[in-house]
Design an enzyme around this catalytic site. Sequence first.
Site, PDB file in Angstrom:
ATOM      1  N   LYS A 180       0.862  -1.186   0.000  1.00  0.00           N
ATOM      2  CA  LYS A 180       0.000   0.000   0.000  1.00  0.00           C
ATOM      3  C   LYS A 180       0.899   1.237   0.000  1.00  0.00           C
ATOM      4  O   LYS A 180       1.452   1.624   1.022  1.00  0.00           O
ATOM      5  CB  LYS A 180      -0.896   0.041   1.245  1.00  0.00           C
ATOM      6  CG  LYS A 180      -1.966   1.112   1.125  1.00  0.00           C
ATOM      7  CD  LYS A 180      -2.343   1.775   2.415  1.00  0.00           C
ATOM      8  CE  LYS A 180      -1.423   2.871   2.846  1.00  0.00           C
ATOM      9  NZ  LYS A 180      -1.320   4.039   1.937  1.00  0.00           N
ATOM     10  N   GLU A 256       9.988   1.080  10.534  1.00  0.00           N
ATOM     11  CA  GLU A 256      10.948   2.181  10.341  1.00  0.00           C
ATOM     12  C   GLU A 256      10.184   3.464  10.623  1.00  0.00           C
ATOM     13  O   GLU A 256       9.421   3.929   9.777  1.00  0.00           O
ATOM     14  CB  GLU A 256      11.482   2.188   8.905  1.00  0.00           C
ATOM     15  CG  GLU A 256      12.221   0.929   8.492  1.00  0.00           C
ATOM     16  CD  GLU A 256      13.559   0.773   9.209  1.00  0.00           C
ATOM     17  OE1 GLU A 256      14.019   1.717   9.874  1.00  0.00           O
ATOM     18  OE2 GLU A 256      14.134  -0.323   9.106  1.00  0.00           O
ATOM     19  N   CYS A 290      13.608  10.738   7.081  1.00  0.00           N
ATOM     20  CA  CYS A 290      13.615  10.421   8.517  1.00  0.00           C
ATOM     21  C   CYS A 290      15.033  10.441   9.076  1.00  0.00           C
ATOM     22  O   CYS A 290      15.229  10.553  10.274  1.00  0.00           O
ATOM     23  CB  CYS A 290      12.921   9.090   8.778  1.00  0.00           C
ATOM     24  SG  CYS A 290      13.512   7.789   7.718  1.00  0.00           S
ATOM     25  N   GLU A 387       9.990  15.919  14.630  1.00  0.00           N
ATOM     26  CA  GLU A 387      10.571  15.790  13.298  1.00  0.00           C
ATOM     27  C   GLU A 387      10.103  16.966  12.430  1.00  0.00           C
ATOM     28  O   GLU A 387       8.911  17.214  12.307  1.00  0.00           O
ATOM     29  CB  GLU A 387      10.088  14.466  12.714  1.00  0.00           C
ATOM     30  CG  GLU A 387      11.000  13.912  11.682  1.00  0.00           C
ATOM     31  CD  GLU A 387      10.639  12.466  11.334  1.00  0.00           C
ATOM     32  OE1 GLU A 387       9.460  12.083  11.455  1.00  0.00           O
ATOM     33  OE2 GLU A 387      11.554  11.732  10.926  1.00  0.00           O
TER      34      GLU A 387
HETATM   35  P1  ADP Z   1       3.838  10.588   6.861  1.00  0.00           P
HETATM   36  O1  ADP Z   1       3.820  11.537   8.001  1.00  0.00           O
HETATM   37  O2  ADP Z   1       5.163  10.337   6.255  1.00  0.00           O
HETATM   38  O3  ADP Z   1       2.751  10.800   5.856  1.00  0.00           O
HETATM   39  P2  ADP Z   1       2.333   8.454   7.988  1.00  0.00           P
HETATM   40  O4  ADP Z   1       2.814   7.614   9.101  1.00  0.00           O
HETATM   41  O5  ADP Z   1       1.165   9.330   8.199  1.00  0.00           O
HETATM   42  O6  ADP Z   1       3.612   9.224   7.532  1.00  0.00           O
HETATM   43  O7  ADP Z   1       2.015   7.553   6.707  1.00  0.00           O
HETATM   44  C1  ADP Z   1       2.869   6.557   6.231  1.00  0.00           C
HETATM   45  C2  ADP Z   1       2.038   5.501   5.524  1.00  0.00           C
HETATM   46  O8  ADP Z   1       1.125   4.940   6.468  1.00  0.00           O
HETATM   47  C3  ADP Z   1       1.193   6.019   4.381  1.00  0.00           C
HETATM   48  O9  ADP Z   1       1.180   5.038   3.367  1.00  0.00           O
HETATM   49  C4  ADP Z   1      -0.181   6.160   5.016  1.00  0.00           C
HETATM   50  O10 ADP Z   1      -1.223   6.063   4.084  1.00  0.00           O
HETATM   51  C5  ADP Z   1      -0.195   4.965   5.934  1.00  0.00           C
HETATM   52  N1  ADP Z   1      -1.152   5.037   7.057  1.00  0.00           N
HETATM   53  C6  ADP Z   1      -1.474   6.114   7.811  1.00  0.00           C
HETATM   54  N2  ADP Z   1      -2.364   5.777   8.747  1.00  0.00           N
HETATM   55  C7  ADP Z   1      -2.629   4.453   8.599  1.00  0.00           C
HETATM   56  C8  ADP Z   1      -3.481   3.504   9.272  1.00  0.00           C
HETATM   57  N3  ADP Z   1      -4.244   3.848  10.307  1.00  0.00           N
HETATM   58  N4  ADP Z   1      -3.473   2.226   8.824  1.00  0.00           N
HETATM   59  C9  ADP Z   1      -2.699   1.848   7.795  1.00  0.00           C
HETATM   60  N5  ADP Z   1      -1.885   2.690   7.127  1.00  0.00           N
HETATM   61  C10 ADP Z   1      -1.850   3.975   7.519  1.00  0.00           C
END
Ligand code: ADP
Length: 482
Positions: A180, A256, A290, A387
Amino acid sequence: MRDVAELLATVPTGLWIGGEQSPGVDTFAVHDPATGAVLAEVADATAADGARALDAAVAAQAGWAAAPARDRSEILRRAWELILERRDDFALLMTLEMGKPLAESQGEVTYGAEFLRWFAEEAVRVNGRYTHSPSGNGRILVTKGPVGPALAITPWNFPLAMGTRKIAPAFAAGCTMVVKPAAETPLTMLALGQVFADAGLPPGVLSILPTSHAARLTDPMFADHRLRKVTFTGSTAVGRILLAQSANRVLRTSMELGGNAPFVVFADADLDAAIAGAMAAKMRNNGEACTAANRFHVDNAVRTAFTARLTERMRSLRIGPGHLDDVQVGPLITAEQRDSVADLVRDAVAKGARVTTGGGYAPGPGWFYEPTVLDNVPADARILREEIFGPVAAIAGFDGEEAGIAAANDTEFGLAAYIYTADLGRALRVAEALETGMVGVNRGIISDVAAPFGGVKESGLGREAGTEGIEEYLETKYIALP
Ligand code: ADP
Protein backbone atom coordinates in the site's frame (compact mmCIF):
# COMPACT_ATOMS: atom_id res chain seq x y z
CA MET A 1 13.54 16.06 -21.05
CA ARG A 2 10.76 13.50 -21.34
CA ASP A 3 7.40 15.06 -22.15
CA VAL A 4 5.28 15.12 -18.99
CA ALA A 5 1.92 14.46 -20.65
CA GLU A 6 3.40 11.61 -22.65
CA LEU A 7 4.88 10.04 -19.51
CA LEU A 8 1.68 10.37 -17.51
CA ALA A 9 -0.28 8.78 -20.36
CA THR A 10 1.85 5.62 -20.04
CA VAL A 11 1.81 5.21 -16.25
CA PRO A 12 -0.54 2.51 -14.97
CA THR A 13 -3.31 3.94 -12.80
CA GLY A 14 -5.22 0.78 -11.89
CA LEU A 15 -4.65 -1.59 -8.98
CA TRP A 16 -2.12 -4.37 -9.50
CA ILE A 17 -3.76 -7.58 -8.32
CA GLY A 18 -2.89 -11.10 -9.49
CA GLY A 19 -0.39 -9.73 -12.00
CA GLU A 20 -2.97 -7.60 -13.78
CA GLN A 21 -4.28 -4.06 -13.73
CA SER A 22 -7.73 -3.69 -12.27
CA PRO A 23 -9.68 -0.41 -12.48
CA GLY A 24 -11.20 -0.33 -8.98
CA VAL A 25 -14.65 1.09 -8.26
CA ASP A 26 -13.51 4.63 -7.51
CA THR A 27 -10.50 6.88 -8.09
CA PHE A 28 -8.60 9.60 -6.25
CA ALA A 29 -6.40 12.43 -7.50
CA VAL A 30 -2.61 12.66 -7.29
CA HIS A 31 -1.26 16.21 -7.17
CA ASP A 32 1.92 17.97 -8.21
CA PRO A 33 3.12 19.73 -5.03
CA ALA A 34 4.92 22.35 -7.14
CA THR A 35 1.66 23.60 -8.64
CA GLY A 36 -1.23 21.88 -6.90
CA ALA A 37 -2.36 20.59 -10.32
CA VAL A 38 -3.85 17.11 -10.69
CA LEU A 39 -1.34 14.73 -12.29
CA ALA A 40 -3.54 11.66 -12.53
CA GLU A 41 -6.55 9.86 -11.14
CA VAL A 42 -5.65 6.45 -9.73
CA ALA A 43 -7.81 3.55 -8.60
CA ASP A 44 -8.85 3.77 -4.94
CA ALA A 45 -8.51 0.34 -3.32
CA THR A 46 -11.28 -0.84 -1.00
CA ALA A 47 -11.40 -3.56 1.63
CA ALA A 48 -12.73 -5.95 -1.04
CA ASP A 49 -9.66 -5.22 -3.18
CA GLY A 50 -7.47 -5.92 -0.14
CA ALA A 51 -9.15 -9.30 0.29
CA ARG A 52 -8.63 -10.11 -3.40
CA ALA A 53 -4.96 -9.13 -3.20
CA LEU A 54 -4.47 -11.24 -0.10
CA ASP A 55 -6.24 -14.18 -1.80
CA ALA A 56 -3.79 -13.80 -4.69
CA ALA A 57 -0.79 -13.54 -2.34
CA VAL A 58 -1.85 -16.63 -0.41
CA ALA A 59 -2.49 -18.59 -3.61
CA ALA A 60 0.97 -17.68 -4.92
CA GLN A 61 2.85 -18.14 -1.64
CA ALA A 62 3.65 -21.87 -1.75
CA GLY A 63 4.81 -21.84 -5.36
CA TRP A 64 6.91 -18.74 -4.83
CA ALA A 65 8.54 -20.17 -1.72
CA ALA A 66 9.28 -23.42 -3.55
CA ALA A 67 10.72 -21.70 -6.63
CA PRO A 68 14.48 -22.11 -6.91
CA ALA A 69 16.23 -19.20 -5.20
CA ARG A 70 18.09 -18.64 -8.46
CA ASP A 71 14.79 -18.06 -10.27
CA ARG A 72 13.62 -15.50 -7.70
CA SER A 73 17.04 -13.90 -7.88
CA GLU A 74 16.89 -13.60 -11.68
CA ILE A 75 13.51 -11.87 -11.53
CA LEU A 76 14.87 -9.34 -9.04
CA ARG A 77 17.91 -8.77 -11.21
CA ARG A 78 15.80 -8.31 -14.33
CA ALA A 79 13.63 -5.80 -12.46
CA TRP A 80 16.80 -3.91 -11.46
CA GLU A 81 17.81 -3.72 -15.11
CA LEU A 82 14.37 -2.57 -16.20
CA ILE A 83 14.26 0.26 -13.66
CA LEU A 84 17.62 1.48 -14.90
CA GLU A 85 16.41 1.25 -18.51
CA ARG A 86 13.42 3.39 -17.50
CA ARG A 87 15.53 5.64 -15.28
CA ASP A 88 14.42 8.98 -16.76
CA ASP A 89 10.74 8.07 -16.51
CA PHE A 90 11.06 6.99 -12.87
CA ALA A 91 13.02 10.13 -11.98
CA LEU A 92 10.56 12.51 -13.60
CA LEU A 93 7.60 10.68 -12.09
CA MET A 94 9.05 11.01 -8.58
CA THR A 95 9.80 14.69 -9.08
CA LEU A 96 6.28 15.28 -10.36
CA GLU A 97 4.42 13.54 -7.55
CA MET A 98 6.81 14.16 -4.67
CA GLY A 99 8.51 17.45 -5.58
CA LYS A 100 12.20 16.72 -5.06
CA PRO A 101 14.71 18.12 -7.59
CA LEU A 102 15.28 15.91 -10.61
CA ALA A 103 18.92 15.22 -9.70
CA GLU A 104 17.75 13.81 -6.37
CA SER A 105 15.13 11.69 -8.09
CA GLN A 106 17.85 10.33 -10.36
CA GLY A 107 19.81 9.47 -7.22
CA GLU A 108 16.80 7.67 -5.79
CA VAL A 109 16.42 5.63 -8.98
CA THR A 110 19.96 4.32 -8.56
CA TYR A 111 19.54 3.80 -4.81
CA GLY A 112 16.06 2.30 -5.02
CA ALA A 113 16.93 -0.05 -7.87
CA GLU A 114 20.06 -1.16 -6.05
CA PHE A 115 18.01 -3.01 -3.42
CA LEU A 116 16.77 -5.29 -6.19
CA ARG A 117 20.31 -6.11 -7.29
CA TRP A 118 21.55 -6.51 -3.70
CA PHE A 119 18.77 -8.89 -2.68
CA ALA A 120 19.04 -10.76 -5.99
CA GLU A 121 22.51 -11.57 -4.70
CA GLU A 122 21.31 -12.35 -1.16
CA ALA A 123 18.48 -14.63 -2.33
CA VAL A 124 20.89 -17.47 -3.08
CA ARG A 125 22.74 -17.16 0.25
CA VAL A 126 20.10 -18.03 2.83
CA ASN A 127 21.81 -20.49 5.15
CA GLY A 128 20.85 -22.70 8.04
CA ARG A 129 23.14 -24.74 10.31
CA TYR A 130 23.74 -28.28 11.42
CA THR A 131 25.23 -29.08 14.77
CA HIS A 132 25.29 -31.58 17.63
CA SER A 133 23.61 -31.37 20.99
CA PRO A 134 26.18 -30.71 23.75
CA SER A 135 24.86 -33.80 25.55
CA GLY A 136 25.80 -35.93 22.57
CA ASN A 137 22.37 -37.47 22.21
CA GLY A 138 20.98 -35.58 19.27
CA ARG A 139 21.59 -33.55 16.16
CA ILE A 140 20.25 -30.07 15.48
CA LEU A 141 19.24 -28.90 12.05
CA VAL A 142 18.25 -25.25 11.68
CA THR A 143 16.62 -24.06 8.48
CA LYS A 144 15.26 -20.73 7.31
CA GLY A 145 12.08 -20.27 5.30
CA PRO A 146 9.82 -17.41 4.24
CA VAL A 147 7.55 -15.86 6.86
CA GLY A 148 4.61 -15.90 4.45
CA PRO A 149 2.37 -13.26 2.89
CA ALA A 150 3.45 -9.76 3.92
CA LEU A 151 1.85 -6.33 3.87
CA ALA A 152 4.06 -3.30 3.16
CA ILE A 153 2.89 0.21 3.96
CA THR A 154 5.16 2.86 2.52
CA PRO A 155 5.56 6.65 2.82
CA TRP A 156 5.71 9.38 0.18
CA ASN A 157 9.20 10.75 0.77
CA PHE A 158 11.12 8.07 -1.19
CA PRO A 159 8.37 6.70 -3.46
CA LEU A 160 10.62 4.07 -5.08
CA ALA A 161 13.28 3.18 -2.51
CA MET A 162 10.93 2.70 0.45
CA GLY A 163 9.11 0.13 -1.67
CA THR A 164 12.10 -1.71 -3.10
CA ARG A 165 13.81 -1.87 0.31
CA LYS A 166 10.88 -4.04 1.44
CA ILE A 167 9.85 -5.83 -1.76
CA ALA A 168 13.35 -7.04 -2.65
CA PRO A 169 14.19 -8.85 0.62
CA ALA A 170 10.65 -10.24 0.78
CA PHE A 171 10.96 -11.77 -2.69
CA ALA A 172 14.49 -12.96 -2.02
CA ALA A 173 13.24 -14.78 1.07
CA GLY A 174 10.28 -16.27 -0.82
CA CYS A 175 7.49 -14.11 0.62
CA THR A 176 4.61 -12.68 -1.40
CA MET A 177 3.67 -9.08 -0.72
CA VAL A 178 0.80 -6.62 -0.88
CA VAL A 179 2.02 -3.02 -1.04
CA LYS A 180 0.00 0.00 0.00
CA PRO A 181 1.90 3.07 -1.21
CA ALA A 182 1.29 6.53 0.23
CA ALA A 183 -1.71 8.27 -1.32
CA GLU A 184 0.47 11.28 -2.20
CA THR A 185 2.85 9.22 -4.41
CA PRO A 186 1.25 6.06 -5.82
CA LEU A 187 2.39 6.55 -9.43
CA THR A 188 6.00 5.47 -8.88
CA MET A 189 4.89 2.26 -7.18
CA LEU A 190 2.36 1.53 -9.94
CA ALA A 191 5.17 1.98 -12.49
CA LEU A 192 7.22 -0.47 -10.43
CA GLY A 193 4.34 -2.93 -10.75
CA GLN A 194 4.77 -2.74 -14.52
CA VAL A 195 8.49 -3.43 -14.12
CA PHE A 196 7.78 -6.62 -12.16
CA ALA A 197 5.10 -7.72 -14.64
CA ASP A 198 7.64 -7.25 -17.44
CA ALA A 199 10.33 -9.05 -15.43
CA GLY A 200 8.19 -12.20 -15.36
CA LEU A 201 7.05 -12.17 -11.73
CA PRO A 202 4.41 -14.88 -11.23
CA PRO A 203 0.85 -13.51 -10.77
CA GLY A 204 -0.16 -12.83 -7.18
CA VAL A 205 3.36 -12.50 -5.77
CA LEU A 206 3.03 -8.70 -5.78
CA SER A 207 -0.09 -6.60 -5.47
CA ILE A 208 -0.09 -2.81 -5.33
CA LEU A 209 -3.08 -1.07 -3.82
CA PRO A 210 -3.16 2.72 -3.70
CA THR A 211 -5.96 4.07 -1.57
CA SER A 212 -7.25 7.32 -0.16
CA HIS A 213 -8.49 5.45 2.96
CA ALA A 214 -5.52 3.56 4.39
CA ALA A 215 -7.22 2.07 7.44
CA ARG A 216 -10.33 1.04 5.46
CA LEU A 217 -8.05 -1.07 3.28
CA THR A 218 -5.58 -2.41 5.83
CA ASP A 219 -7.67 -2.93 9.01
CA PRO A 220 -9.38 -6.05 7.59
CA MET A 221 -6.03 -7.33 6.36
CA PHE A 222 -4.63 -7.12 9.90
CA ALA A 223 -7.59 -9.21 11.04
CA ASP A 224 -7.05 -11.88 8.38
CA HIS A 225 -5.19 -14.86 9.77
CA ARG A 226 -3.47 -15.52 6.44
CA LEU A 227 -1.36 -12.36 6.67
CA ARG A 228 1.90 -13.16 8.50
CA LYS A 229 4.01 -10.03 8.36
CA VAL A 230 3.75 -6.25 8.32
CA THR A 231 6.53 -3.93 7.27
CA PHE A 232 6.00 -0.21 7.65
CA THR A 233 7.88 3.02 7.07
CA GLY A 234 6.25 6.17 8.36
CA SER A 235 5.50 8.14 11.47
CA THR A 236 5.86 6.79 14.99
CA ALA A 237 2.21 7.72 15.64
CA VAL A 238 0.96 5.43 12.86
CA GLY A 239 3.58 2.79 13.72
CA ARG A 240 2.10 2.54 17.21
CA ILE A 241 -1.37 1.91 15.75
CA LEU A 242 -0.03 -0.78 13.42
CA LEU A 243 1.95 -2.44 16.23
CA ALA A 244 -1.21 -2.59 18.34
CA GLN A 245 -3.09 -4.15 15.42
CA SER A 246 -0.24 -6.59 14.85
CA ALA A 247 -0.36 -7.65 18.49
CA ASN A 248 -3.85 -9.09 18.05
CA ARG A 249 -2.58 -11.69 15.65
CA VAL A 250 1.07 -11.76 16.75
CA LEU A 251 2.34 -10.66 13.34
CA ARG A 252 6.02 -10.33 12.56
CA THR A 253 6.67 -6.60 12.28
CA SER A 254 9.35 -4.32 10.86
CA MET A 255 8.91 -0.68 11.78
CA GLU A 256 10.95 2.18 10.34
CA LEU A 257 9.52 5.11 12.25
CA GLY A 258 10.23 8.75 12.92
CA GLY A 259 13.60 10.29 13.63
CA ASN A 260 15.04 13.34 15.34
CA ALA A 261 18.63 13.08 14.16
CA PRO A 262 21.22 15.16 16.00
CA PHE A 263 24.11 16.59 14.01
CA VAL A 264 26.85 17.18 16.57
CA VAL A 265 29.81 19.39 15.70
CA PHE A 266 32.68 19.23 18.18
CA ALA A 267 35.21 22.03 18.64
CA ASP A 268 37.93 20.09 16.81
CA ALA A 269 35.81 19.39 13.68
CA ASP A 270 36.94 20.25 10.17
CA LEU A 271 34.39 22.99 9.52
CA ASP A 272 34.56 22.70 5.73
CA ALA A 273 33.60 19.04 6.01
CA ALA A 274 30.99 19.77 8.67
CA ILE A 275 29.27 22.39 6.52
CA ALA A 276 29.27 20.12 3.47
CA GLY A 277 27.91 17.27 5.60
CA ALA A 278 25.33 19.54 7.22
CA MET A 279 23.98 20.62 3.84
CA ALA A 280 23.68 17.01 2.70
CA ALA A 281 22.20 15.74 5.95
CA LYS A 282 19.73 18.63 6.16
CA MET A 283 18.74 19.34 2.58
CA ARG A 284 18.70 15.96 0.90
CA ASN A 285 15.15 15.29 -0.26
CA ASN A 286 14.06 18.86 0.68
CA GLY A 287 14.71 17.90 4.30
CA GLU A 288 11.90 15.34 4.05
CA ALA A 289 13.85 12.28 5.22
CA CYS A 290 13.62 10.42 8.52
CA THR A 291 17.42 10.46 8.63
CA ALA A 292 17.53 14.25 8.01
CA ALA A 293 19.60 16.23 10.50
CA ASN A 294 16.83 17.63 12.66
CA ARG A 295 18.89 19.58 15.19
CA PHE A 296 22.42 20.91 15.07
CA HIS A 297 24.26 20.75 18.37
CA VAL A 298 27.40 22.80 17.86
CA ASP A 299 30.16 23.37 20.41
CA ASN A 300 30.00 27.03 21.41
CA ALA A 301 33.70 27.36 20.51
CA VAL A 302 32.77 27.05 16.79
CA ARG A 303 29.08 27.88 16.76
CA THR A 304 29.31 31.43 15.43
CA ALA A 305 31.51 30.37 12.52
CA PHE A 306 29.38 27.29 11.79
CA THR A 307 26.13 29.28 11.85
CA ALA A 308 27.49 32.01 9.58
CA ARG A 309 28.72 29.53 7.00
CA LEU A 310 25.60 27.38 7.06
CA THR A 311 23.47 30.50 6.71
CA GLU A 312 25.42 31.57 3.66
CA ARG A 313 25.02 28.16 2.02
CA MET A 314 21.31 27.89 2.81
CA ARG A 315 20.67 31.41 1.49
CA SER A 316 22.30 30.54 -1.84
CA LEU A 317 19.97 27.62 -2.62
CA ARG A 318 17.62 27.93 -5.58
CA ILE A 319 13.97 27.05 -4.91
CA GLY A 320 11.47 25.99 -7.55
CA PRO A 321 9.65 23.15 -9.27
CA GLY A 322 11.97 20.15 -9.13
CA HIS A 323 11.95 19.41 -12.85
CA LEU A 324 13.55 22.77 -13.75
CA ASP A 325 17.29 22.94 -14.32
CA ASP A 326 19.40 24.11 -11.39
CA VAL A 327 16.62 23.87 -8.80
CA GLN A 328 18.05 22.63 -5.51
CA VAL A 329 15.00 22.82 -3.25
CA GLY A 330 11.55 21.72 -4.37
CA PRO A 331 8.15 22.16 -2.75
CA LEU A 332 7.11 20.30 0.39
CA ILE A 333 4.68 17.46 -0.12
CA THR A 334 1.47 19.19 0.99
CA ALA A 335 0.17 22.51 2.29
CA GLU A 336 -0.25 20.83 5.71
CA GLN A 337 3.39 19.79 5.76
CA ARG A 338 4.51 23.31 4.86
CA ASP A 339 2.27 24.75 7.59
CA SER A 340 3.61 22.35 10.18
CA VAL A 341 7.18 23.45 9.34
CA ALA A 342 6.07 27.08 9.70
CA ASP A 343 4.50 26.28 13.10
CA LEU A 344 7.74 24.79 14.41
CA VAL A 345 9.70 27.86 13.28
CA ARG A 346 7.16 30.22 14.87
CA ASP A 347 7.32 28.31 18.16
CA ALA A 348 11.14 28.40 18.23
CA VAL A 349 11.25 32.12 17.43
CA ALA A 350 8.64 32.88 20.10
CA LYS A 351 10.86 31.06 22.60
CA GLY A 352 13.96 33.07 21.67
CA ALA A 353 15.56 31.51 18.56
CA ARG A 354 17.11 33.90 16.01
CA VAL A 355 16.36 33.54 12.27
CA THR A 356 19.58 34.03 10.30
CA THR A 357 18.04 33.29 6.89
CA GLY A 358 14.63 32.30 5.54
CA GLY A 359 11.80 31.85 7.98
CA GLY A 360 8.80 32.12 5.69
CA TYR A 361 6.84 30.71 2.79
CA ALA A 362 8.49 31.02 -0.61
CA PRO A 363 6.32 32.18 -3.53
CA GLY A 364 3.82 29.54 -4.74
CA PRO A 365 1.53 28.30 -6.36
CA GLY A 366 3.02 25.14 -4.75
CA TRP A 367 3.96 24.31 -1.17
CA PHE A 368 7.33 26.04 -0.91
CA TYR A 369 9.15 26.95 2.29
CA GLU A 370 12.37 28.94 2.37
CA PRO A 371 15.63 27.27 3.41
CA THR A 372 15.92 28.53 6.95
CA VAL A 373 18.54 28.65 9.71
CA LEU A 374 17.64 29.25 13.35
CA ASP A 375 20.40 29.95 15.85
CA ASN A 376 20.31 29.87 19.62
CA VAL A 377 17.32 27.54 19.67
CA PRO A 378 16.30 26.97 23.31
CA ALA A 379 15.96 23.47 24.74
CA ASP A 380 12.19 23.80 25.20
CA ALA A 381 11.52 24.62 21.53
CA ARG A 382 9.34 22.00 19.83
CA ILE A 383 11.67 22.00 16.82
CA LEU A 384 14.33 20.19 18.87
CA ARG A 385 11.80 17.51 19.90
CA GLU A 386 9.69 16.93 16.78
CA GLU A 387 10.57 15.79 13.30
CA ILE A 388 10.70 18.88 11.04
CA PHE A 389 10.55 17.25 7.57
CA GLY A 390 11.48 20.50 5.87
CA PRO A 391 14.39 22.79 4.94
CA VAL A 392 14.99 24.25 8.40
CA ALA A 393 18.23 23.92 10.37
CA ALA A 394 17.87 24.50 14.12
CA ILE A 395 21.15 25.23 15.89
CA ALA A 396 21.80 25.00 19.62
CA GLY A 397 25.13 25.40 21.43
CA PHE A 398 26.84 23.13 23.96
CA ASP A 399 30.14 23.08 25.86
CA GLY A 400 32.35 19.97 25.80
CA GLU A 401 31.99 16.33 24.77
CA GLU A 402 29.74 15.11 27.55
CA ALA A 403 27.26 17.91 27.06
CA GLY A 404 27.22 17.19 23.33
CA ILE A 405 26.39 13.53 23.92
CA ALA A 406 23.72 14.38 26.49
CA ALA A 407 22.05 16.86 24.13
CA ALA A 408 22.10 14.35 21.27
CA ASN A 409 20.50 11.62 23.39
CA ASP A 410 17.82 13.86 24.86
CA THR A 411 15.00 12.47 22.70
CA GLU A 412 12.69 9.47 22.58
CA PHE A 413 13.82 8.84 18.98
CA GLY A 414 16.91 6.90 17.96
CA LEU A 415 17.27 6.53 14.21
CA ALA A 416 20.37 8.36 12.92
CA ALA A 417 23.01 10.70 14.35
CA TYR A 418 25.88 12.58 12.74
CA ILE A 419 29.08 13.61 14.47
CA TYR A 420 31.94 15.76 13.27
CA THR A 421 35.31 15.56 15.00
CA ALA A 422 38.94 15.20 13.94
CA ASP A 423 39.75 12.96 16.91
CA LEU A 424 39.31 9.22 16.23
CA GLY A 425 39.13 8.39 19.94
CA ARG A 426 36.34 10.90 20.43
CA ALA A 427 34.53 9.67 17.31
CA LEU A 428 34.44 6.12 18.64
CA ARG A 429 33.54 7.16 22.21
CA VAL A 430 30.68 9.32 21.03
CA ALA A 431 29.44 6.89 18.38
CA GLU A 432 29.23 4.17 21.04
CA ALA A 433 27.45 6.47 23.50
CA LEU A 434 24.79 7.64 21.06
CA GLU A 435 21.43 5.92 21.42
CA THR A 436 20.72 5.52 17.71
CA GLY A 437 20.68 2.69 15.21
CA MET A 438 23.01 4.53 12.82
CA VAL A 439 25.84 7.01 13.29
CA GLY A 440 27.60 8.97 10.55
CA VAL A 441 31.16 9.96 11.49
CA ASN A 442 32.30 12.93 9.40
CA ARG A 443 29.66 11.92 6.83
CA GLY A 444 26.37 13.58 6.06
CA ILE A 445 24.84 10.73 4.05
CA ILE A 446 24.81 7.27 5.58
CA SER A 447 22.24 5.14 3.74
CA ASP A 448 23.89 2.26 1.92
CA VAL A 449 22.33 -0.81 0.37
CA ALA A 450 24.91 -3.00 2.14
CA ALA A 451 24.40 -1.48 5.61
CA PRO A 452 21.63 -2.21 8.14
CA PHE A 453 19.14 0.67 8.20
CA GLY A 454 16.95 1.11 11.25
CA GLY A 455 16.41 2.71 14.60
CA VAL A 456 16.26 2.09 18.34
CA LYS A 457 13.94 3.57 20.98
CA GLU A 458 10.75 4.93 19.38
CA SER A 459 12.34 5.02 15.93
CA GLY A 460 11.45 1.43 15.25
CA LEU A 461 12.04 -2.28 15.20
CA GLY A 462 14.11 -4.35 12.80
CA ARG A 463 16.59 -3.52 10.08
CA GLU A 464 16.32 -3.08 6.33
CA ALA A 465 19.03 -3.62 3.69
CA GLY A 466 22.44 -5.10 4.43
CA THR A 467 22.75 -8.77 5.21
CA GLU A 468 20.29 -8.18 8.07
CA GLY A 469 17.41 -7.08 5.80
CA ILE A 470 16.42 -10.52 4.57
CA GLU A 471 16.16 -11.88 8.12
CA GLU A 472 13.01 -9.80 8.62
CA TYR A 473 11.28 -12.06 6.08
CA LEU A 474 12.64 -15.40 7.31
CA GLU A 475 11.41 -17.75 10.01
CA THR A 476 13.76 -20.13 11.76
CA LYS A 477 12.83 -23.80 12.04
CA TYR A 478 14.62 -26.29 14.28
CA ILE A 479 14.50 -29.94 13.27
CA ALA A 480 15.60 -32.34 15.97
CA LEU A 481 17.41 -35.44 14.70
CA PRO A 482 18.57 -38.55 16.50
P1 ADP B 1 3.84 10.59 6.86
O1 ADP B 1 3.82 11.54 8.00
O2 ADP B 1 5.16 10.34 6.26
O3 ADP B 1 2.75 10.80 5.86
P2 ADP B 1 2.33 8.45 7.99
O4 ADP B 1 2.81 7.61 9.10
O5 ADP B 1 1.16 9.33 8.20
O6 ADP B 1 3.61 9.22 7.53
O7 ADP B 1 2.01 7.55 6.71
C1 ADP B 1 2.87 6.56 6.23
C2 ADP B 1 2.04 5.50 5.52
O8 ADP B 1 1.13 4.94 6.47
C3 ADP B 1 1.19 6.02 4.38
O9 ADP B 1 1.18 5.04 3.37
C4 ADP B 1 -0.18 6.16 5.02
O10 ADP B 1 -1.22 6.06 4.08
C5 ADP B 1 -0.20 4.97 5.93
N1 ADP B 1 -1.15 5.04 7.06
C6 ADP B 1 -1.47 6.11 7.81
N2 ADP B 1 -2.36 5.78 8.75
C7 ADP B 1 -2.63 4.45 8.60
C8 ADP B 1 -3.48 3.50 9.27
N3 ADP B 1 -4.24 3.85 10.31
N4 ADP B 1 -3.47 2.23 8.82
C9 ADP B 1 -2.70 1.85 7.80
N5 ADP B 1 -1.88 2.69 7.13
C10 ADP B 1 -1.85 3.97 7.52
